[in-house]
Enzyme design. Structure first.
Site, PDB file in Angstrom:
ATOM      1  N   GLY A  17       0.822  -1.215   0.000  1.00 33.42           N
ATOM      2  CA  GLY A  17       0.000   0.000   0.000  1.00 33.42           C
ATOM      3  C   GLY A  17       0.845   1.249   0.000  1.00 33.42           C
ATOM      4  CB  ALA A  18       4.153   1.851  -0.983  1.00 35.70           C
ATOM      5  CB  SER A  19       0.018   3.963  -4.692  1.00 37.08           C
ATOM      6  OG  SER A  19      -1.217   3.904  -4.000  1.00 37.08           O
ATOM      7  CG  ASN A  69      -6.399  -6.821  -4.320  1.00 36.96           C
ATOM      8  OD1 ASN A  69      -6.266  -6.755  -3.091  1.00 36.96           O
ATOM      9  ND2 ASN A  69      -7.574  -6.734  -4.901  1.00 36.96           N
ATOM     10  CG  ASN A  96       0.946   1.188   4.971  1.00 39.77           C
ATOM     11  OD1 ASN A  96       0.728   1.896   5.957  1.00 39.77           O
ATOM     12  ND2 ASN A  96       0.559   1.565   3.742  1.00 39.77           N
ATOM     13  CB  SER A 148      -5.790   1.954  13.799  1.00 44.72           C
ATOM     14  OG  SER A 148      -6.556   3.095  14.122  1.00 44.72           O
ATOM     15  CE1 TYR A 161      -8.703   0.887   9.475  1.00 46.10           C
ATOM     16  CE2 TYR A 161      -8.997   1.994  11.594  1.00 46.10           C
ATOM     17  CZ  TYR A 161      -8.229   1.748  10.469  1.00 46.10           C
ATOM     18  OH  TYR A 161      -7.002   2.341  10.329  1.00 46.10           O
ATOM     19  CB  ILE A 194      -1.569   9.676   9.794  1.00 47.28           C
ATOM     20  CG1 ILE A 194      -1.106   8.935  11.058  1.00 47.28           C
ATOM     21  CG2 ILE A 194      -0.370  10.088   8.943  1.00 47.28           C
ATOM     22  CD1 ILE A 194      -0.219   9.728  11.996  1.00 47.28           C
TER      23      ILE A 194
HETATM   24  N1  LIG Z   1      -4.203   7.789   8.160  1.00 46.36           N
HETATM   25  C1  LIG Z   1      -4.547   7.512   9.406  1.00 46.36           C
HETATM   26  O1  LIG Z   1      -5.028   8.382  10.159  1.00 46.36           O
HETATM   27  C2  LIG Z   1      -4.366   6.115   9.945  1.00 46.36           C
HETATM   28  C3  LIG Z   1      -4.558   5.908  11.312  1.00 46.36           C
HETATM   29  C4  LIG Z   1      -4.381   4.639  11.834  1.00 46.36           C
HETATM   30  C5  LIG Z   1      -4.031   3.593  11.004  1.00 46.36           C
HETATM   31  N2  LIG Z   1      -3.866   3.809   9.666  1.00 46.36           N
HETATM   32  C6  LIG Z   1      -3.515   2.662   8.830  1.00 46.36           C
HETATM   33  O2  LIG Z   1      -2.332   2.959   8.114  1.00 46.36           O
HETATM   34  C7  LIG Z   1      -2.381   2.314   6.841  1.00 46.36           C
HETATM   35  C8  LIG Z   1      -2.195   3.351   5.732  1.00 46.36           C
HETATM   36  O3  LIG Z   1      -3.185   4.344   5.886  1.00 46.36           O
HETATM   37  P1  LIG Z   1      -3.267   5.621   4.916  1.00 46.36           P
HETATM   38  O4  LIG Z   1      -4.105   6.631   5.607  1.00 46.36           O
HETATM   39  O5  LIG Z   1      -1.928   5.960   4.427  1.00 46.36           O
HETATM   40  O6  LIG Z   1      -4.136   4.983   3.721  1.00 46.36           O
HETATM   41  P2  LIG Z   1      -4.492   5.553   2.276  1.00 46.36           P
HETATM   42  O7  LIG Z   1      -4.091   6.961   2.104  1.00 46.36           O
HETATM   43  O8  LIG Z   1      -5.919   5.167   2.032  1.00 46.36           O
HETATM   44  O9  LIG Z   1      -3.564   4.639   1.354  1.00 46.36           O
HETATM   45  C9  LIG Z   1      -3.811   3.251   1.324  1.00 46.36           C
HETATM   46  C10 LIG Z   1      -2.770   2.585   0.472  1.00 46.36           C
HETATM   47  O10 LIG Z   1      -3.068   1.197   0.426  1.00 46.36           O
HETATM   48  C11 LIG Z   1      -3.219   0.770  -0.933  1.00 46.36           C
HETATM   49  N3  LIG Z   1      -4.205  -0.286  -0.985  1.00 46.36           N
HETATM   50  C12 LIG Z   1      -5.507  -0.233  -0.642  1.00 46.36           C
HETATM   51  N4  LIG Z   1      -6.078  -1.431  -0.837  1.00 46.36           N
HETATM   52  C13 LIG Z   1      -5.110  -2.248  -1.299  1.00 46.36           C
HETATM   53  C14 LIG Z   1      -5.083  -3.604  -1.681  1.00 46.36           C
HETATM   54  N5  LIG Z   1      -6.183  -4.371  -1.630  1.00 46.36           N
HETATM   55  N6  LIG Z   1      -3.922  -4.120  -2.136  1.00 46.36           N
HETATM   56  C15 LIG Z   1      -2.805  -3.361  -2.214  1.00 46.36           C
HETATM   57  N7  LIG Z   1      -2.767  -2.074  -1.852  1.00 46.36           N
HETATM   58  C16 LIG Z   1      -3.922  -1.528  -1.405  1.00 46.36           C
HETATM   59  C17 LIG Z   1      -3.593   2.032  -1.688  1.00 46.36           C
HETATM   60  O11 LIG Z   1      -3.160   1.950  -3.027  1.00 46.36           O
HETATM   61  P3  LIG Z   1      -4.105   1.762  -4.317  1.00 46.36           P
HETATM   62  O12 LIG Z   1      -5.372   2.502  -4.050  1.00 46.36           O
HETATM   63  O13 LIG Z   1      -3.257   2.353  -5.407  1.00 46.36           O
HETATM   64  O14 LIG Z   1      -4.295   0.283  -4.426  1.00 46.36           O
HETATM   65  C18 LIG Z   1      -2.770   3.081  -0.947  1.00 46.36           C
HETATM   66  O15 LIG Z   1      -1.438   3.073  -1.433  1.00 46.36           O
HETATM   67  C19 LIG Z   1      -3.707   1.565   6.785  1.00 46.36           C
HETATM   68  O16 LIG Z   1      -3.537   0.241   7.216  1.00 46.36           O
HETATM   69  C20 LIG Z   1      -4.560   2.317   7.786  1.00 46.36           C
HETATM   70  O17 LIG Z   1      -5.606   1.547   8.319  1.00 46.36           O
HETATM   71  C21 LIG Z   1      -4.026   5.048   9.116  1.00 46.36           C
END
Ligand SMILES: NC(=O)c1ccc[n+]([C@@H]2O[C@H](COP(=O)([O-])OP(=O)(O)OC[C@H]3O[C@@H](n4cnc5c(N)ncnc54)[C@H](OP(=O)(O)O)[C@@H]3O)[C@@H](O)[C@H]2O)c1
Length: 266
Positions: A17-19, A69, A96, A148, A161, A194
């Site tokens: 999930g690094a895009s 995926n 991630n 989280s 979640y 975040i």
């Molecule tokens: N942001 C926060 O406040 C927060 C807080 C607590 C925990 N987290 C956790 O931290 C992680 C990252 O969060 P984020 O906010 O950076 O998320 P984000 O901005 O939604 O980015 C998610 C990433 O995961 C990829 N992804 C989604 N579904 C996928 C799949 N089935 N296979 C492969 N890649 C997939 C997406 O890429 P594509 O769409 O290109 O596939 C994107 O690169 C998650 O596990 C989230 O639950 C985030």
């Protein structure tokens, strides 16, 4: 004199999930620290440019983009195989990829529940088992799971979640014990709020409307805040940490809604 060792140079990391968002920050940080990174998302159009940016930068580490995926086990196997073919090993796995939608429990369909548990928890199982096989047969490694604060504490609208992220914490603790004999450390990060494109989408706002880092008063964090902790956990400095969940949440939220923390409402 003891000197702390945060070095990851020469290691190979898989970051799922690094895009964008946290995964992108972790990949760039590890590459800047000299690790080669295999990065994935569901779309090469989205993850490819991140790899290109790393490879065009001053970073010592190289990047390999793989369309994967993480919900699909065969695609995860391909991610691991491509990583080993390109870089020769897997030393660090960052689970991630994840996501959510907010809804009251009674409104979550069976399909909606399964989708979130599959995306957050089952994908972590696929990646950990398949990359873990390489680590167990080799010199061990480091696994970092993304939980989280909502996996640690109740958050209304996030039953699916929260349940999946709580399960990741227990999986981390169990594996830390089971896989210690293989020289594999397994730890977990529990981020607070975040600023990422995913959060903007969940809140239904434009990423552009989210406040710049210096104006957040440490109530929301940035991908780099999580990436720094990920590099620490991946490094020799964390050699005595195993099975832990590190909470990274800045100034604790005191009853504020996410929109209040973001300064979008009073
Ligand atoms: N942001 C926060 O406040 C927060 C807080 C607590 C925990 N987290 C956790 O931290 C992680 C990252 O969060 P984020 O906010 O950076 O998320 P984000 O901005 O939604 O980015 C998610 C990433 O995961 C990829 N992804 C989604 N579904 C996928 C799949 N089935 N296979 C492969 N890649 C997939 C997406 O890429 P594509 O769409 O290109 O596939 C994107 O690169 C998650 O596990 C989230 O639950 C985030």
């Amino acid at each position: 004199m003891h000197e702390a060792d945060f070095d990851v140079a020469g290691k190979t990391a898989i970051v799922t999930g690094a895009s964008q968002g946290i995964g992108e920050s972790i990949a760039k940080t590890l590459a800047a620290g000299g690790a080669d990174v295999a990065i994935c998302s569901r779309s090469m159009d989205r993850v490819g440019p991140v790899a290109e940016e790393i490879n065009d930068s001053e970073a010592d580490g190289e990047a390999l983009a793989v369309e994967c995926n993480v919900r699909e086990r065969e695609q995860v196997q391909n991610l691991v195989d491509e990583t080993v073919a390109e870089f020769g090993d897997v030393d660090i796995l960052i689970n991630n990829a994840g996501g959510e939608f907010v809804a009251p429990f009674e409104d979550i369909s069976a399909n909606g529940w399964e989708t979130i548990v599959d995306l957050n928890l089952n994908s972590t199982v696929h990646c950990t088992q398949l990359a873990g096989e390489v680590m167990r047969e080799g010199d061990g490694g480091v696994i970092i799971n993304m939980s989280s604060v909502n996996g640690q504490h109740a958050a209304p609208g996030e039953s699916h979640y929260g349940a999946s992220k709580a399960a990741i914490i227990r999986l981390t603790e169990t594996l830390a014990v089971e896989w210690a004999e293989y020289g594999i450390r397994v730890n977990c990060i529990a981020p607070g709020l975040i600023q990422t494109p995913g959060v903007a989408e969940t809140l239904g706002i434009d990423s552009e409307d989210m406040p710049p880092r210096e104006e957040t008063d440490r109530r929301i964090g940035y991908g780099e805040d999580i990436a720094d902790v990920a590099q620490f956990l991946a490094s020799p400095a964390a050699a005595f940490m195993n099975g832990e969940t590190v909470t990274v949440k800045g100034v604790p939220r005191a009853g504020n809604s996410m929109s209040q923390d973001l300064g979008l409402e009073d």
